[in-house]
Design an enzyme around this catalytic site. Structure first.
Site, PDB file in Angstrom:
ATOM      1  CB  THR A 180      -0.955   0.068   1.293  1.00  0.00           C
ATOM      2  OG1 THR A 180      -0.124  -0.037   2.592  1.00  0.00           O
ATOM      3  CG2 THR A 180      -1.925  -0.998   1.252  1.00  0.00           C
ATOM      4  CD  GLU A 326      -5.366  -2.258   1.527  1.00  0.00           C
ATOM      5  OE1 GLU A 326      -5.669  -1.614   0.586  1.00  0.00           O
ATOM      6  OE2 GLU A 326      -4.957  -1.836   2.367  1.00  0.00           O
ATOM      7  CE  LYS A 435     -18.170  14.358  16.437  1.00  0.00           C
ATOM      8  NZ  LYS A 435     -18.029  13.266  17.520  1.00  0.00           N
ATOM      9  CD1 TRP A 440     -20.383  12.567  11.384  1.00  0.00           C
ATOM     10  CD2 TRP A 440     -18.314  13.190  11.687  1.00  0.00           C
ATOM     11  NE1 TRP A 440     -20.066  11.959  12.755  1.00  0.00           N
ATOM     12  CE2 TRP A 440     -18.632  12.086  12.620  1.00  0.00           C
ATOM     13  CE3 TRP A 440     -16.978  13.588  11.461  1.00  0.00           C
ATOM     14  CZ2 TRP A 440     -17.610  11.674  13.601  1.00  0.00           C
ATOM     15  CZ3 TRP A 440     -15.995  13.012  12.525  1.00  0.00           C
ATOM     16  CH2 TRP A 440     -16.336  12.133  13.379  1.00  0.00           C
TER      17      TRP A 440
END
Ligand code: AMP
Length: 536
Positions: A180, A326, A435, A440
């Site tokens: 990754t 992945e 936040k 959010w």
């Protein structure tokens, strides 16, 4: 009752043989370091990939051994893509854009025995060689330079080799691996099987997703060291498409020249590449004659609606997809389903800017605090996925097993909504959500809107600690060359599109936004830079 079907393994040797037999005349074009074009056919590719496999076997390659590559996108890398796994080895593509120490760490962690490296990348290899344990180094003389005596010459090896000795491959055998790119933490290795690569290729090739045909001229700009160039070389070989590789020349002018010269119909890369291409086209609209409707698969980071529309004006078609190392990587592609009927251009562009609908055999769910979020287009949750080309673990990293749920889903770390028609829309990475006062705010939505402003080239929005609101959004903005703008102007531009509390309280004009080697915004770095921002 039992089925009466054959148990036929899904392995890459079939794809290589098919490519050589059925599409012997298909072309493989590669841009070399000196900018000339190198031309091969699938017949050359088939012969040379088998010779490479044979040479590796003679050098002692055993089943399951890792063979690293440090290479640009070109014919020899394609040969390694097939020669290594068909000889029983595991192709491990090293990301040449990482810090040399990280490349060394990754090669050691993977236990690579062999390295195939472009001659032009030997200076990079020299920076980490002291820490690695490769037994044999094979150098591809791309630039025609002479190969140092302590290394094997790739061309000489191929010339004196005999075809590989066939290996009775199992479809679950490892075929490739990739680490990754990670915006935080140590890179993690994912091992792909023959079966996962074959199924990923079949699914991505289908018409509604990437739609890869033998009649296409396919140009992967996304590096072959980044999740197998999204599987494009495997898929193109399976279908017999002409392949066009840009080598080390990834600037907009060189790419556009290559598209024009080789009549490219399908290309793929991260948004930063397309932003550069768009600027070049806007500057000189009449300079290039591209194939009308050329499809550009874009993923790896969110694609702003404005980019999709801008390319529409040049009759170039953006295909937006989502994926991860992945997930091999492609899991979602956005296309307009017929059931949605005719829709105005605006709605269609907004739909195409979503990350898309899942490929067959790729399952998705959004998990919120109260369980699975409904598919209503507004409820947010973490995207969790499963399917035959989704990793079940990381290579030699048991500590990371928490990335999978007890019932076998992979936690992507992306926060999404899913609508009733199955379109997934990313609102943020979990760690990038802002936040503010308990609510959010999606940084991705703000960024995508900002780059729609005529003066803005790039934008990144981050949450910065705030004494009253916990966090407030700050926008780092790169303006287009020669442009000036004010914070008020940008705020006014965003105001009609968002709730008031979403609007960034600060706009900071910067020269560049830090990005990872694979084109993702490096927000951790920005957050650090602005952590002590004075809101007064
Ligand atoms: P990597 O494994 O390096 O390819 O990174 C995977 C991550 O890139 C995903 O989890 C997403 O956060 C991001 N990503 C990939 N494709 C997209 C996309 N089309 N839109 C937004 N983010 C994306």
């Amino acid at each position: 009752m039992r089925s009466t079907m054959m148990n036929f393994p899904l392995t890459l040797d079939h794809v290589l043989e098919r490519a050589g037999r059925l599409f012997a005349k298909s072309e493989i074009i590669s841009r070399l370091p000196d900018r000339t074009l190198h031309r091969h056919t699938y017949a050359d590719f088939h012969r040379r990939a088998r010779a490479l496999g044979g040479a590796l076997q003679k050098l002692g390659l055993q089943r399951g051994d890792r063979v690293a590559t440090l290479m640009w996108n070109h014919y020899a890398h394609l040969e390694a893509y097939f020669g290594v796994p068909c000889a029983g080895g595991v192709l491990h593509t090293l990301n040449l854009r990482l810090h040399p120490d990280d490349i060394g760490y990754i090669a050691n962690h993977a236990g690579d025995r062999f390295l195939i490296v472009d001659d032009v990348l030997l200076p990079l290899y020299d920076k980490f060689r002291a820490h690695t344990k490769f037994e044999t180094i094979i150098v591809v003389p791309l630039a025609g330079s002479s190969v140092p005596a302590e290394y094997e010459n790739y061309e000489a090896l191929i010339a004196r080799s005999t075809p590989l000795t066939p290996v009775a491959l199992d479809e679950d055998d490892p075929a490739g691996m990739c680490y990754t790119s990670g915006t935080t933490g140590r890179p993690k290795g994912v091992v792909y099987s023959h079966r996962s690569i074959v199924l990923h290729s079949l699914a991505t090739a289908t018409t509604d997703y990437m739609g890869v045909s033998h009649a296409d001229a396919v140009c992967p700009v996304v590096p072959m060291f980044h999740v197998n160039a999204w599987g494009v070389p495997f898929t193109a070989a399976m279908m017999g498409s002409k392949m066009v590789f840009p080598g080390p020349h990834l600037d907009a002018v060189n790419l556009l020249d290559l598209y024009q010269a080789e009549r490219v119909t399908l290309t793929a890369g991260v948004p930063t590449i397309w932003m550069g291409i768009l600027q070049a086209l806007e500057k000189e609209p009449a300079r290039w004659r591209l194939v009308p409707g050329m499809r550009m698969v874009v993923g790896g980071a969110a694609v702003p609606e404005s980019l999709i529309r801008a390319f529409d004006r040049f009759n170039l078609h953006v295909v937006h997809g989502w994926g991860m190392t992945e997930t091999s990587p492609v899991g979602l592609v956005s296309f307009a389903k017929r059931e949605l009927g005719a829709m105005p251009d605006d709605a269609r562009a907004a739909l195409r800017a979503k990350q898309g609908v899942p490929l067959p055999f790729f399952e998705v769910r959004a998990m919120g605090a109260a369980g699975e979020a409904p598919w209503d287009g507004t409820s947010m949750g973490e995207l969790q996925v499963r399917g035959p080309w989704v990793a079940a673990s990381y290579h030699d990293l048991d500590a990371e097993s928490g990335q999978w749920t007890p019932d076998g889903w992979f936690r992507t770390g992306d926060i999404v909504t899913i609508d009733a028609a199955g379109y997934v829309k990313i609102t943020d990475r979990i760690k990038d959500l802002i936040k503010s006062g308990g609510e959010w705010i999606s940084s991705v939505d703000l960024e995508n809107a900002l780059v729609g402003h005529a003066k803005v080239a790039e934008a990144a929005v981050i949450g910065v600690p705030h004494p009253r609101w916990d966090e407030r959004p700050l926008a780092a903005v790169v303006l287009k060359p020669g442009m000036t703008a004010t914070a008020e102007e940008l705020r006014e531009y965003l105001a009609p599109k968002f709730a008031k509390f979403w609007l960034p309280d600060a706009f900071v004009f910067v020269d560049a936004i830090p990005r990872t080697s694979t084109g993702k915004l490096l927000k951790a770095q920005l957050r650090e830079q602005f952590q002590n921002w004075d809101w007064e």
